[in-house]
Scaffold this motif. Structure first.
Motif, PDB file in Angstrom:
ATOM      1  N   HIS A  82      53.396  54.707   8.530  1.00  0.00           N
ATOM      2  CA  HIS A  82      54.738  55.298   8.477  1.00  0.00           C
ATOM      3  C   HIS A  82      55.522  54.620   7.364  1.00  0.00           C
ATOM      4  CE1 HIS A  82      58.728  56.656   9.687  1.00  0.00           C
ATOM      5  NE2 HIS A  82      58.102  57.605  10.351  1.00  0.00           N
ATOM      6  N   GLU A  84      58.737  53.916   7.281  1.00  0.00           N
ATOM      7  CA  GLU A  84      59.785  52.980   7.715  1.00  0.00           C
ATOM      8  C   GLU A  84      59.180  51.633   8.077  1.00  0.00           C
ATOM      9  OE1 GLU A  84      63.040  53.361   7.603  1.00  0.00           O
ATOM     10  OE2 GLU A  84      62.825  55.394   6.821  1.00  0.00           O
ATOM     11  N   GLU A  85      60.042  50.617   8.000  1.00  0.00           N
ATOM     12  CA  GLU A  85      59.578  49.255   8.253  1.00  0.00           C
ATOM     13  C   GLU A  85      59.220  49.044   9.736  1.00  0.00           C
ATOM     14  OE1 GLU A  85      62.362  46.634   6.477  1.00  0.00           O
ATOM     15  OE2 GLU A  85      61.119  44.875   6.835  1.00  0.00           O
ATOM     16  N   SER A  86      60.070  49.583  10.616  1.00  0.00           N
ATOM     17  CA  SER A  86      59.854  49.463  12.065  1.00  0.00           C
ATOM     18  C   SER A  86      60.821  50.425  12.737  1.00  0.00           C
ATOM     19  CB  SER A  86      60.143  48.026  12.539  1.00  0.00           C
ATOM     20  OG  SER A  86      61.498  47.723  12.297  1.00  0.00           O
ATOM     21  N   GLY A  87      60.756  50.517  14.048  1.00  0.00           N
ATOM     22  CA  GLY A  87      61.771  51.307  14.748  1.00  0.00           C
ATOM     23  C   GLY A  87      61.210  52.299  15.732  1.00  0.00           C
ATOM     24  N   ALA A  88      62.055  53.224  16.132  1.00  0.00           N
ATOM     25  CA  ALA A  88      61.718  54.181  17.183  1.00  0.00           C
ATOM     26  C   ALA A  88      60.934  55.355  16.594  1.00  0.00           C
ATOM     27  CB  ALA A  88      63.011  54.664  17.844  1.00  0.00           C
ATOM     28  N   PHE A  89      59.654  55.125  16.358  1.00  0.00           N
ATOM     29  CA  PHE A  89      58.776  56.153  15.791  1.00  0.00           C
ATOM     30  C   PHE A  89      57.503  56.195  16.624  1.00  0.00           C
ATOM     31  CE2 PHE A  89      61.405  54.572  12.300  1.00  0.00           C
ATOM     32  CZ  PHE A  89      62.051  55.756  11.957  1.00  0.00           C
ATOM     33  N   THR A  90      57.632  56.726  17.814  1.00  0.00           N
ATOM     34  CA  THR A  90      56.533  56.736  18.785  1.00  0.00           C
ATOM     35  C   THR A  90      55.243  57.274  18.167  1.00  0.00           C
ATOM     36  OG1 THR A  90      58.126  57.032  20.547  1.00  0.00           O
ATOM     37  CG2 THR A  90      55.836  57.615  21.061  1.00  0.00           C
ATOM     38  N   GLU A  92      53.523  55.920  15.762  1.00  0.00           N
ATOM     39  CA  GLU A  92      53.323  55.602  14.346  1.00  0.00           C
ATOM     40  C   GLU A  92      52.933  54.131  14.150  1.00  0.00           C
ATOM     41  OE1 GLU A  92      53.422  57.706  11.658  1.00  0.00           O
ATOM     42  OE2 GLU A  92      53.557  59.332  13.115  1.00  0.00           O
ATOM     43  N   SER A  94      53.149  50.734  11.345  1.00  0.00           N
ATOM     44  CA  SER A  94      53.911  50.233  10.197  1.00  0.00           C
ATOM     45  C   SER A  94      53.044  49.410   9.239  1.00  0.00           C
ATOM     46  CB  SER A  94      55.064  49.349  10.686  1.00  0.00           C
ATOM     47  OG  SER A  94      54.547  48.106  11.142  1.00  0.00           O
ATOM     48  N   ARG A 130      56.836  52.135   0.287  1.00  0.00           N
ATOM     49  CA  ARG A 130      56.704  51.073   1.299  1.00  0.00           C
ATOM     50  C   ARG A 130      55.556  50.128   0.922  1.00  0.00           C
ATOM     51  NH1 ARG A 130      59.850  48.583   3.822  1.00  0.00           N
ATOM     52  NH2 ARG A 130      60.874  50.531   4.417  1.00  0.00           N
TER      53      ARG A 130
END
Ligand code: PGA
Length: 265
Positions: A82, A84-90, A92, A94, A130
Motif C-alpha cells: 500500500h 500509505e505509511e500505516s493506518g486504517a487500510f484493512t 493491506e 505497508s 513510497r
C-alpha cells in the motif's frame, strides 16, 4: 547471454524473479526453497555476481520463505504494497512491514493489479514514491492488452505507464527495475517473440536513458509472459532484456532453476 549481443556500456546483471501470485503456501515454500537451493548448488553462494534471483510469494509466505532462503543469496520480493505509511487500510501491507521481513523488491503495477483490482497509473506512482529511497526496490510492471496491441498502441501504452512514474517520482534512479509483460502473454502460453519483446524493451530503454543517462542504460528491464526453460535463453539473449519475471513456470523449483540458469548461456 553472448558478449556480441550486449550493449555498451556493459549490460546490468540479469534478475530472474519468480511471481508465485496466489499460489504456494508457507509450508510449501520450505521444500521449494530447499529444492531450489539444491538445484542452484554452489552457484547460489556467488549468485549475485552472474545473475540475481528473487522470489515474490504471497504476503503471508514472506516470513517462512525468507527464513528458508537465509544465506542463499536469493532475494525476497513482495507482490504488492500500500502507498500509505500505516493506518486504517484493512487487508493491506505497508513498506515498513516488508522492510522488516527483509524484502529486497516489491512488484508494483502488475497487470493483474491494474486489470482485476483497478489500480491506476496514479496509484502505482504513489506506491513507487513510497518505495523511493527505501531498502525495497520497485519492480514496475508495464504492458499492453491484446486489444491495445491490435490497435498498434503498444508503445503508447507502455510509455504512458512508465512515464507516469518517471514524471511523478524522484529518487528511483539506480533502484527501479522495469518489467515488460504483454498482458496477452501472461499465463496464456503465448510468448512475445524475442524480436517483438526487444522492440518494446528498446523503447523503454530509450525513455530511461533520456531521463537518467547511463543509469538508464544500467536499469534492468525484465521480460514477463509465459517465460519457461524452453524460451528463456532466446529471450535473455536480446540486448535490452535483462532478466525475467516468471509466473507459472516458477511454481516448480526445477523449472524455475532451469529458467534462471538460462542467463549463464
Ligand atoms: P506467467 O506470468 O509466466 O505465468 O505468464 C508472469 C507474470 O504475470 O508475472
Amino acid at each position: 547471454m553472448s558478449a556480441a549481443t550486449r550493449i555498451s556500456p556493459p549490460a546490468p546483471i540479469p534478475l530472474i524473479c519468480a511471481n508465485w501470485k496466489m499460489n504456494l503456501s508457507a509450508s510449501e515454500a520450505e521444500p521449494y526453497a530447499a529444492a531450489l537451493r539444491a538445484r542452484l548448488g554452489d552457484r547460489s553462494a556467488d549468485l549475485n555476481k552472474a545473475f540475481e534471483v528473487a522470489i515474490a510469494p504471497a504476503h503471508p509466505v514472506l516470513d517462512r520463505l525468507g527464513r528458508a532462503l537465509e544465506g542463499s543469496g536469493i532475494a525476497l520480493a513482495a507482490q504488492n504494497l500500500h502507498a500509505e505509511e500505516s493506518g486504517a487500510f484493512t487487508g493491506e501491507v505497508s513498506l515498513r512491514m516488508l522492510e522488516d521481513l527483509g524484502c529486497h523488491f516489491a512488484l508494483i503495477g502488475h497487470s493483474e493489479r491494474r486489470q482485476i483490482f483497478g489500480e491506476t497509473d496514479a496509484q502505482i506512482a504513489e506506491k513507487a514514491a513510497r518505495l523511493a529511497g527505501s531498502a525495497v526496490k520497485p519492480i514496475l510492471c508495464v504492458g499492453e492488452t491484446l486489444e491495445e496491441r491490435e490497435q498498434k498502441r503498444t508503445l503508447e501504452v507502455v510509455e504512458r505507464q512508465l512515464g507516469s512514474v518517471l514524471d511523478q517520482v524522484d529518487g528511483l534512479e539506480g533502484a527501479m527495475v522495469v518489467a515488460y509483460e504483454p498482458v496477452w502473454a501472461i499465463g496464456t502460453g503465448r510468448t512475445a517473440t524475442p524480436e517483438l519483446a526487444q522492440e518494446v524493451h528498446a523503447a523503454l530503454r530509450a525513455m530511461l536513458e533520456t531521463r537518467w543517462g547511463t543509469v538508464g542504460t544500467q536499469t534492468r528491464i525484465l521480460y514477463g509472459g509465459s517465460v519457461k526453460p524452453s524460451n528463456a535463453r532466446e529471450l535473455l539473449s536480446q540486448p535490452d532484456i535483462n532478466g525475467a519475471l516468471v509466473g507459472g513456470a516458477s511454481l516448480d523449483p526445477e523449472a524455475f532453476a532451469e529458467t534462471a540458469l538460462a542467463c549463464l548461456n
